[in-house]
Design an enzyme around this catalytic site. Structure first.
Site, short mmCIF file in Angstrom:
data_model
loop_
_atom_site.label_atom_id
_atom_site.label_comp_id
_atom_site.label_asym_id
_atom_site.label_seq_id
_atom_site.Cartn_x
_atom_site.Cartn_y
_atom_site.Cartn_z
N LYS A 119 0.83 -1.22 0.00
CA LYS A 119 0.00 0.00 0.00
C LYS A 119 0.85 1.26 0.00
CE LYS A 119 -4.45 -1.38 1.23
NZ LYS A 119 -5.73 -0.81 0.89
N GLU A 203 -7.59 12.00 5.86
CA GLU A 203 -7.77 11.73 4.43
C GLU A 203 -9.01 12.48 3.95
OE1 GLU A 203 -6.34 7.29 3.11
OE2 GLU A 203 -8.47 7.74 3.09
N HIS A 238 -18.74 -4.47 0.08
CA HIS A 238 -17.50 -4.30 -0.71
C HIS A 238 -17.29 -5.38 -1.75
CE1 HIS A 238 -16.61 -1.10 2.05
NE2 HIS A 238 -16.72 -1.94 3.07
N ARG A 295 -4.41 -8.85 -12.19
CA ARG A 295 -4.92 -10.12 -12.72
C ARG A 295 -6.14 -9.83 -13.59
NH1 ARG A 295 -9.59 -9.84 -9.83
NH2 ARG A 295 -9.40 -9.01 -7.73
#
Lengths: 510, 167, 510, 167
Positions: A119, A203, A238, A295
């Site tokens: 991350k 954030e 999610h 992927r």
């Protein structure tokens, strides 16, 4: 550098294994699959050229046995491994095992996977590459004043988060400056109580964002292209539930800007093969990089349907060393595609899993419908893996027609013996926000929670269920009377019944 | 043939009679003339004066049928009147409450949240069952005490296996 | 003039009835079908909103009962009738019955059908409209000299034909002038002997032509557009077997020229709705109008797949009075589509019909495949109608990939209980002429006649058939031993067998 | 279990033995170890050292099986050796020729091309059967005289119905 593949081992199961082996067959490449014990009779095994047992049901003893899978590929003379999605597909160490074993890994390099997998490093590289990320800083803020100054620099609303945090603890949404001092102190105190560490950071808070992602494809010669966006805002906890291409709100200009950002992101880590950059998109056409999935995605078919490209075919050609051809110059979507993920879950019983035997199965057919399924009539849906049965994907000239086609597909679909999420999609098709493309990532959870989305059709049944049940009971009783004599006689009786049904001159004249 | 049918709140007397290749089905006071094509394995094409409905009828639970149409499915209970009468005599509360609770699906027991002898209330979680990577709590259906627990943590169970029993 | 349709009666059966009702459902229009007695359990009936018996098996007592069908439409409140193809679709008098009954006929006007239906009038009108037709004249030639002069005017080779003729009698191909006098006399004599009339005429002989047809669509406001060509040269006894779009040999310029000719042809008769102009195409890009099919074609899906248009949707919109929109400006093909017609016939046993019950059925699925079927597993294929079971249609980026995809589709297809033409398509995929697109209308009959096309796979079977038969015999014997006790016990035995197969720890470790 | 199997020109002795979940099938001298998954209704997934073949096996004709793979199908005759022996004793010519000719498919008789008592030759058309709009001639399989004709012009026949018989 170019090397034609002759045999590919698919290190996956279910619909994606079927998806991959279909393209392999079209390319004249032998397909080999692995299977765990409960998957011996699964669809990929029945369709594959070769099939090898890999272990018992638990994934870590079968589909996750990376070294055994590489060894198997070597033993059976496979040139390459396609990892599909999930399982080993995003594990850089597996890509390394393949490389060390002399097996082509159909995907990006392990270095690119590592760079995107971390991350902190990923965020730094994206910022360096000029890819917009959610504004904010991981550096702890030392005071309410510092917090206020930082929040002012990125703009409200903001989210204060615990550095050591997770699970919502130590999190505070702040909408304007007067609230920030109290929120800073509250979040710090909660962080200290929960994690023994009062450090917090700030954030930008994105209000009701959409999840819009860009499909990229890179070759081994340094070229990376964007294949356009997918709208995946309909999520439950999610997890994507419905995906479409193009997004109902992405203009050609925004598509170009997001595509360029995704290409910069991929190029920054030397990305090759298929990958997806996920973004949050707000109502003002600001977009923020979230992460890159290194992927093939579950939802790749919607991109295939609007671009006319076969992504698995391209993955294999790229892995063989082919450069991307002119058909990848300025790819634009044509028409509209929607995918729904059909799970063995009861959507209006809290998504309770529904394993069991599939007794009746009729996939929708005809114009504009593609089914990528991992099951067949008579198959047993086991408890061991992800409960996705199939993806139903529709294409039409435009979004309203695609929605109508999806409704038609769901009306044709028959699946009995297990419960599926089909009723959820029927309910969504009656939802004005879904119909109008007014989506965000919290919408589905909210509508499920409030009961705004619910099962349809109970009210309009009339006498149909009662009449059907009565006739079935009557027929069953008739058969029971005919039964006890012998099995052979029973068959004869049935044959006679069929003849009667077909007898000319019979039948009502309604 | 006379029948008792229940669908949701609705309870009806029904009559079925075969008339050539068609059926005459009376639900309450309403007579339906239905042309039914028997497609096998519980599937039927029913025509009501031209309106065509394809349905699949399958057993569901102990005495029920599940009727699936093209856009919805319905749970129906059906019995011949004598059998229905026999089943409905006795204490209604006792009939309704399933004291022995069984697994509604195959899975693995990952946690047991109460002990034998414990007093529990309706809706309290007793067993956590995992299937398809999802955890599902099996709840007590009524207030009571736990009389027995038939499984252990880590054990695999089949659909229908007994899990626990309330007093 | 615009009037939304609410209920449409489909005056057809089989796959085309299913095709039409799918689009009706997508449009929110109620679908009603008719069925003959043996069709009560057919797929269109199971999928329709309404279904009405129309009579016994013979078509003339059921699907051809025009007035009864119009009366039924009125009785059930249908606004329109879609005739599909075959049956009543090209009968102008049926279109007139609809008009008189106040029912919209989804197709051209009866006047346009009449104009195209009469060979002589049609040819005259086409010549007037500047549409190229096969050069020649129906006027009898009075002498060998006149014949020679006429042949010289249209160019060799020519065909001399008996005016009263048919069945090849009185026909002579002439390749050059020295042969013509003898051929004229021979043909005249044969015509006199066969038909009592020695009149003959001359037509241009087209060497090894292709059958290339143009799909047109006209609205009720006088606009007619071309939707591009279909290559239908693979025919058996003048019946199309395989169709594709675009044609492997039609250049953009030729496509434009043929499209313009077809639009002139349709406009000359005031054509509205979907229609197809059939042409012969020679090796020098000369094309000659043959006839116009005034209805939807069997092979319309290949046009749908390369244009992205839904032709049935457009037919209905046009019938409602909608003008053709901007999406019909300059329609160009994208990618390549191939359709194969799956019949219940044994292609290597002289196409012997194979009625019966379909025991196993698995349609191919996944990327680029569309199945338009009229049957399902368990359905009975009867002797009464055309033996077409389904059309398998593939799409891919280009023709070679489409051929590979067709091969993959045929490998996935499973249909047992009846014989089908699938082995013919497998054989064709191995044929170098088909692979390279080197086609003409005589090719398939010639290759079937010479044995150049034959069933594949017998030679490469190895021990597989023997091993499979041995295991099946063994299993059957085991079951027979377990059987006699009781039906209930037999079920238990089977359930136990299934459990064993799934038992963890079992299974070979190959 | 010992078996006699014929496929095309090939005739073999075979042995089948179950070995756990796998089968050991010996064809002539070659031993195949096969992992066979029984999918039901004649369908199998067979694995030969990893190579996977999905086949459907169904009865075909009187003593035959039809084995369908993904790209071709094969006709196989199979019997246990004693049964095979019994069937093959007697005059081979008499066994091979079917004197009574039956309809291989349902259809309608549209023409009868010979009369009872007529001498016919092998390959001569005797009956014209129409199905699916196609006409098909049913031929004499050998030289002989027509002993009986069992159908009339216009008659509908089922698959297997006798059409005519040769002496």
């Amino acid at each position: 550098m170019r090397r034609k593949l002759k045999k590919v081992l698919i290190a996956n199961r279910g619909e994606i294994a079927v998806r991959i082996l279909r393209t392999l067959r079209e390319m004249g490449i032998r397909s080999a699959v692995i299977y765990s014990e409960p998957d011996r009779q699964s669809l990929p095994v029945l369709l594959a050229d070769e099939a090898y047992p890999i272990g018992p049901a638990p994934s870590r003893e079968s589909y996750l046995k990376g070294q055994e899978i590489v060894d198997l590929a070597r033993r059976i003379g496979a040139d390459a491994i396609h990892p599909g999605y999930g399982f080993l597909s995003e594990r850089a160490e597996f890509a390394r095992m393949c490389r060390e074993g002399g097996i082509v890994f159909i995907g990006p390099s392990p270095e690119a996977m590592d760079a995107m997998g971390s991350k902190v490093e990923c965020r730094r590289r994206m910022i360096d590459a000029g890819v917009p990320v959610v504004p904010g800083g991981r550096d702890p803020l030392l005071s309410a004043e510092e917090a206020a100054a930082f929040a002012a620099s990125i703009g409200y609303p903001v989210m204060i988060k615990a550095s050591a945090g997770g699970g919502g603890k130590g999190m505070r949404r702040v909408d304007s400056e007067p609230e920030i001092a109290a929120a800073f102190r509250g979040a710090s105190a909660e962080a200290l109580a929960s994690f023994g560490d009062d450090a917090v950071y700030i954030e930008k808070f994105i209000v009701d964002p959409r999840h819009v992602e860009i499909q990229v494809m890179g070759d081994l010669h340094g070229r990376v292209v964007s294949l356009g966006e997918r709208e995946c805002s309909l999520q439950r906890r999610h997890q994507k539930v419905v995906e479409e291409a193009p997004s109902p709100v992405v203009s050609p200009d925004l598509r170009r800007r997001m595509g360029e950002a995704a290409v910069r992101a991929a190029s920054a880590v030397g990305y090759a093969n298929a990958g997806t950059c996920e973004f949050l998109l707000d109502a003002d056409e600001n977009f923020y990089f979230l992460e890159m999935n290194t992927r093939l995605q579950v939802e790749h078919p919607v991109t295939e349907l609007v671009t006319g490209l076969d992504l698995v075919y391209t993955q294999i050609r790229v892995a063989e060393g082919e450069p991307l051809g002119p058909e990848f110059d300025d790819v634009q979507p044509r028409g509209h595609a929607i995918e729904v993920r059909l799970y063995a879950e009861d959507p209006f019983q809290k998504f309770k899993p529904s394993p069991g035997k599939i007794h009746h199965l009729r996939w929708p057919e005809g114009p504009g419908i593609r089914t990528d399924a991992g099951v067949y009539e008579g198959a047993e849906v086991t408890i061991h893996y992800d409960p996705m049965l199939a993806k139903l994907i529709v294409w039409a000239e435009n979004r309203p027609r695609a929605l109508d086609r999806l409704a038609r597909a769901l009306a044709e679909l028959r699946i009995e013996g297990i419960r599926t999420t089909a009723p959820l999609f029927r309910a969504l098709l009656a939802d004005p926000d879904f119909r109008s493309g007014n989506l965000n990532i919290g919408m589905l959870d909210r509508k499920l929670g409030s009961g705004e989305l619910h099962g349809l059709g109970a009210e309009e049944a009339g006498d149909l269920p009662l009449v059907a049940a009565a006739i079935h009971h009557f027929e069953r009783a008739q058969r029971a009377m005919a039964l006890p004599r012998s099995a052979g006689r029973r068959t004869l009786w049935r044959a006679a019944g069929r003849r009667d049904a077909l007898r000319p001159g019979g039948g009502p004249k309604g | 043939m006379e029948l008792w049918i229940k669908h949701g709140e609705r309870e009806e007397r029904a009559k079925v009679r075969r008339d050539g290749d068609a059926y005459e089905v009376t639900i309450g006071e309403v007579v339906h003339r239905v042309d039914a094509a028997v497609l096998g394995r519980g599937a039927y094409s029913l025509r009501f004066n031209g309106v065509q409905r394809e349905v699949v009828v399958r057993a569901s639970g102990e005495a029920g049928l599940r009727v699936s149409g093209s856009s919805a499915a319905w749970e129906v209970e059906i019995a011949e009147p004598l059998a229905h009468l026999a089943a409905t005599t006795g204490d209604p509360a006792a009939r309704r409450r399933h004291k022995k609770v069984t697994a509604y699906m195959p899975g693995r027991v990952v946690a047991i949240l109460a002990e034998v002898g414990a007093e529990v209330v309706a809706g309290q979680g007793i067993i956590v069952l995992e299937a398809m990577k999802m955890q599902n709590e099996i709840l007590a259906e009524a207030d009571g005490a736990i009389k027995a627990i038939y499984v252990q943590t880590g054990q695999a169970v089949e659909g229908g296996d007994p899990l626990f029993e309330l007093t």
